[in-house]
Design a protein around this motif. Structure first.
Motif, mmCIF file in Angstrom:
data_model
loop_
_atom_site.group_PDB
_atom_site.id
_atom_site.type_symbol
_atom_site.label_atom_id
_atom_site.label_comp_id
_atom_site.label_asym_id
_atom_site.label_seq_id
_atom_site.Cartn_x
_atom_site.Cartn_y
_atom_site.Cartn_z
ATOM 1 N N ALA A 265 77.907 33.189 46.794
ATOM 2 C CA ALA A 265 76.682 32.408 47.882
ATOM 3 C C ALA A 265 77.233 31.929 49.378
ATOM 4 C CB ALA A 265 76.207 31.210 46.417
ATOM 5 N N VAL A 266 78.130 31.465 49.463
ATOM 6 C CA VAL A 266 79.075 30.897 50.562
ATOM 7 C C VAL A 266 79.053 32.287 50.984
ATOM 8 C CG1 VAL A 266 80.705 30.491 51.784
ATOM 9 C CG2 VAL A 266 80.221 29.011 50.168
ATOM 10 N N GLN A 267 79.670 33.683 50.423
ATOM 11 C CA GLN A 267 79.321 34.322 51.636
ATOM 12 C C GLN A 267 78.192 35.569 51.669
ATOM 13 O OE1 GLN A 267 82.667 35.860 52.307
ATOM 14 N NE2 GLN A 267 81.562 36.755 53.914
ATOM 15 N N SER A 268 77.664 35.332 51.149
ATOM 16 C CA SER A 268 75.704 36.042 51.286
ATOM 17 C C SER A 268 75.449 35.576 52.666
ATOM 18 C CB SER A 268 75.355 35.740 50.337
ATOM 19 O OG SER A 268 73.965 36.151 50.546
ATOM 20 N N LEU A 269 75.663 33.641 52.500
ATOM 21 C CA LEU A 269 75.018 33.330 53.770
ATOM 22 C C LEU A 269 76.135 33.483 55.224
ATOM 23 C CD1 LEU A 269 74.787 29.527 52.208
ATOM 24 C CD2 LEU A 269 72.886 30.810 52.779
ATOM 25 N N ILE A 270 77.033 33.924 54.955
ATOM 26 C CA ILE A 270 78.137 34.042 55.901
ATOM 27 C C ILE A 270 77.328 35.291 56.615
ATOM 28 C CG2 ILE A 270 79.895 34.970 57.208
ATOM 29 C CD1 ILE A 270 81.714 32.273 55.293
ATOM 30 N N ASP A 271 76.811 36.322 56.064
ATOM 31 C CA ASP A 271 76.609 38.168 55.979
ATOM 32 C C ASP A 271 75.347 37.660 56.658
ATOM 33 O OD1 ASP A 271 79.627 38.744 55.157
ATOM 34 O OD2 ASP A 271 78.566 39.336 53.092
ATOM 35 N N ASP A 272 74.622 37.111 56.117
ATOM 36 C CA ASP A 272 73.035 36.839 56.691
ATOM 37 C C ASP A 272 72.788 36.375 57.535
ATOM 38 O OD1 ASP A 272 72.979 34.298 56.452
ATOM 39 O OD2 ASP A 272 71.419 34.852 53.865
ATOM 40 N N GLY A 273 74.251 35.343 58.467
ATOM 41 C CA GLY A 273 74.066 34.622 59.174
ATOM 42 C C GLY A 273 73.330 32.964 59.685
ATOM 43 N N THR A 274 72.933 32.679 58.135
ATOM 44 C CA THR A 274 72.560 31.356 57.857
ATOM 45 C C THR A 274 73.400 30.230 58.109
ATOM 46 O OG1 THR A 274 71.245 32.061 56.516
ATOM 47 C CG2 THR A 274 71.644 29.694 56.055
ATOM 48 N N TYR A 275 74.920 30.500 57.639
ATOM 49 C CA TYR A 275 75.610 29.613 57.738
ATOM 50 C C TYR A 275 76.008 29.653 58.803
ATOM 51 C CZ TYR A 275 80.920 29.075 58.007
ATOM 52 O OH TYR A 275 82.638 28.417 57.611
ATOM 53 N N MET A 276 75.877 30.261 60.043
ATOM 54 C CA MET A 276 77.056 29.727 60.891
ATOM 55 C C MET A 276 75.766 28.777 62.078
ATOM 56 S SD MET A 276 79.238 30.039 63.798
ATOM 57 C CE MET A 276 80.215 31.417 63.495
ATOM 58 N N ASP A 277 74.256 29.508 61.133
ATOM 59 C CA ASP A 277 72.946 28.454 61.960
ATOM 60 C C ASP A 277 72.787 27.063 61.718
ATOM 61 O OD1 ASP A 277 71.501 30.557 63.077
ATOM 62 O OD2 ASP A 277 70.720 31.287 61.217
ATOM 63 N N ILE A 278 73.983 26.830 60.691
ATOM 64 C CA ILE A 278 74.142 25.576 59.938
ATOM 65 C C ILE A 278 75.225 25.109 60.860
ATOM 66 C CG2 ILE A 278 74.483 24.118 58.032
ATOM 67 C CD1 ILE A 278 72.852 26.033 56.435
ATOM 68 N N LEU A 279 75.833 25.320 60.921
ATOM 69 C CA LEU A 279 77.233 24.770 61.796
ATOM 70 C C LEU A 279 76.777 24.686 63.105
ATOM 71 C CD1 LEU A 279 79.026 26.084 59.395
ATOM 72 C CD2 LEU A 279 80.850 27.286 60.922
ATOM 73 N N LYS A 280 76.063 25.396 63.840
ATOM 74 C CA LYS A 280 75.534 25.412 64.802
ATOM 75 C C LYS A 280 75.284 24.146 65.134
ATOM 76 C CE LYS A 280 75.554 30.211 66.708
ATOM 77 N NZ LYS A 280 75.010 31.216 67.546
ATOM 78 N N LYS A 281 74.598 23.657 64.405
ATOM 79 C CA LYS A 281 73.415 22.200 63.938
ATOM 80 C C LYS A 281 73.968 21.563 64.057
ATOM 81 C CE LYS A 281 70.989 19.717 61.294
ATOM 82 N NZ LYS A 281 69.566 19.186 59.894
ATOM 83 N N TRP A 282 75.319 21.915 63.474
ATOM 84 C CA TRP A 282 76.572 20.343 63.412
ATOM 85 C C TRP A 282 77.214 20.526 64.742
ATOM 86 C CZ3 TRP A 282 75.261 15.662 61.052
ATOM 87 C CH2 TRP A 282 74.582 16.353 59.946
ATOM 88 N N LEU A 283 77.661 21.494 65.457
ATOM 89 C CA LEU A 283 78.123 22.256 66.347
ATOM 90 C C LEU A 283 79.572 21.722 65.792
ATOM 91 C CD1 LEU A 283 76.544 19.491 69.525
ATOM 92 C CD2 LEU A 283 76.300 21.647 69.084
ATOM 93 N N LEU A 284 80.020 22.948 64.482
ATOM 94 C CA LEU A 284 80.969 22.669 64.410
ATOM 95 C C LEU A 284 81.048 24.091 63.760
ATOM 96 C CD1 LEU A 284 80.832 20.859 61.426
ATOM 97 C CD2 LEU A 284 81.884 19.887 63.073
ATOM 98 N N GLU A 285 80.419 25.545 64.528
ATOM 99 C CA GLU A 285 81.265 26.607 64.909
ATOM 100 C C GLU A 285 82.856 27.164 64.900
ATOM 101 O OE1 GLU A 285 78.581 26.009 68.771
ATOM 102 O OE2 GLU A 285 78.781 25.367 66.730
ATOM 103 N N GLY A 286 83.524 26.152 65.373
ATOM 104 C CA GLY A 286 84.817 26.479 66.041
ATOM 105 C C GLY A 286 85.157 26.266 64.657
#
Length: 300
Positions: A265-286
């Motif tokens: 599930a985590v890998q799928s979210l990484i691959d479809d971009g949802t993961y990065m959207d959530i990191l960006k919301k919290w400014l944790l993309e680093g």
């Protein structure tokens, strides 16, 4: 090793967040109102991944999640006593991928792994650093990279390498306990005074010990310390660099098929971009990772 930008993620994120309410434990499910997240609203169930979920959990339709809501901005309580944060937003999306709902129960951090082992929780979601010691007793599914950061009383002279004889606060059960204990031993071996290690069950209390003058410094995961400094009304300051970068992992029982489902599930979210959207919301993309692993510390 951390890139220069990683030292700033928690600090920048903190400026975008409101102060956390860190009162006693509570339950909340993964409804959008509870999590405050819109990033996971469009996440759809992946039937192949859902088929990996243990039958008992699939039949129940929920994941029992243990978390310590004193670790802002990753997991904390909002003004309505709901457990919120980066970890909550991301795990809500992970749960949706598996066709499940997450039900969060607040706990003392040091009790979560035993709770998973004993069946009180299906999974621990609480900024657990994936390391070899924990992998001996549970499996961890990686989802973010973080490290350790120190903060001290504003204007103080303590540093990570010059902490002998100082009072240093830390949360019980964290990797930072071993860190500061080893530093204290090095002090005494060199003929200097030991570090007075003050352990707290609540990370908020550990950080507050510096604010009120009970401790000279505190150490914790980098996003958490940066947030605490931002909320301290200039009574604390960051000191030293972020070090010992390591992945966070979701905790499941050793050998559980749930680990494979969560990893997918985590890998799928990484691959479809949802993961990065959530990191960006919290400014944790680093702290983003590109591949989720089970027991990443051992290279599995």
């Amino acid at each position: 090793m951390f890139s220069p930008s990683l030292r700033l993620w928690g600090l920048v994120a903190a400026a975008a967040l409101s102060a956390a309410s860190l009162s006693a434990c509570a339950n909340n499910s993964n409804s959008e109102g509870a999590s405050g997240s819109s990033s996971s609203a469009s996440v759809k169930q992946d039937d192949k991944l859902a088929a990996l979920v243990p039958a008992e959990i699939a039949k129940r339709g929920t994941l029992k999640v243990g978390t310590d809501p004193t670790y802002a901005p990753n997991e904390f309580k909002d003004d309505n006593d709901k457990i919120v944060g980066f970890d909550i937003d991301l795990f809500n999306a992970v749960s949706k991928k598996l066709g499940l709902k997450a039900e969060y129960t607040g706990s003392i951090f040091d009790n979560i792994i035993p709770g998973v082992q004993g069946g009180s929780y299906d999974v621990g979601v609480s900024s657990f650093t994936d390391n070899a010691q924990r992998e001996q007793v549970v499996d961890l599914v990686t989802y973010l990279q973080a490290g350790t950061q120190w903060a001290r009383a504003a204007g103080g002279d303590v540093t990570p390498d010059k902490a002998c004889g100082h009072k240093v606060a830390v949360q019980t059960g964290t990797v930072q306990v071993d860190d500061v204990t080893a530093r204290s031993k090095a002090c005494t071996t060199a003929g200097d005074k030991a570090i007075d290690v003050l352990q707290f069950d609540d990370q908020g209390a550990a950080s507050n010990a510096v604010v009120v003058g009970q401790a000279d410094a505190v150490l914790a995961d980098s996003p958490i310390v940066a947030y605490a400094v931002q909320q301290s009304d200039k009574k604390m300051e960051l000191v030293g660099d972020v070090y010992e970068a390591a992945p966070y992992g979701y905790v499941v029982t050793k050998g559980s098929p749930l680990g494979k489902a969560l990893q997918g599930a985590v890998q799928s979210l990484i691959d479809d971009g949802t993961y990065m959207d959530i990191l960006k919301k919290w400014l944790l993309e680093g702290g983003a990772i590109t591949t989720s692993k089970i027991n990443g510390a051992s290279g599995s």
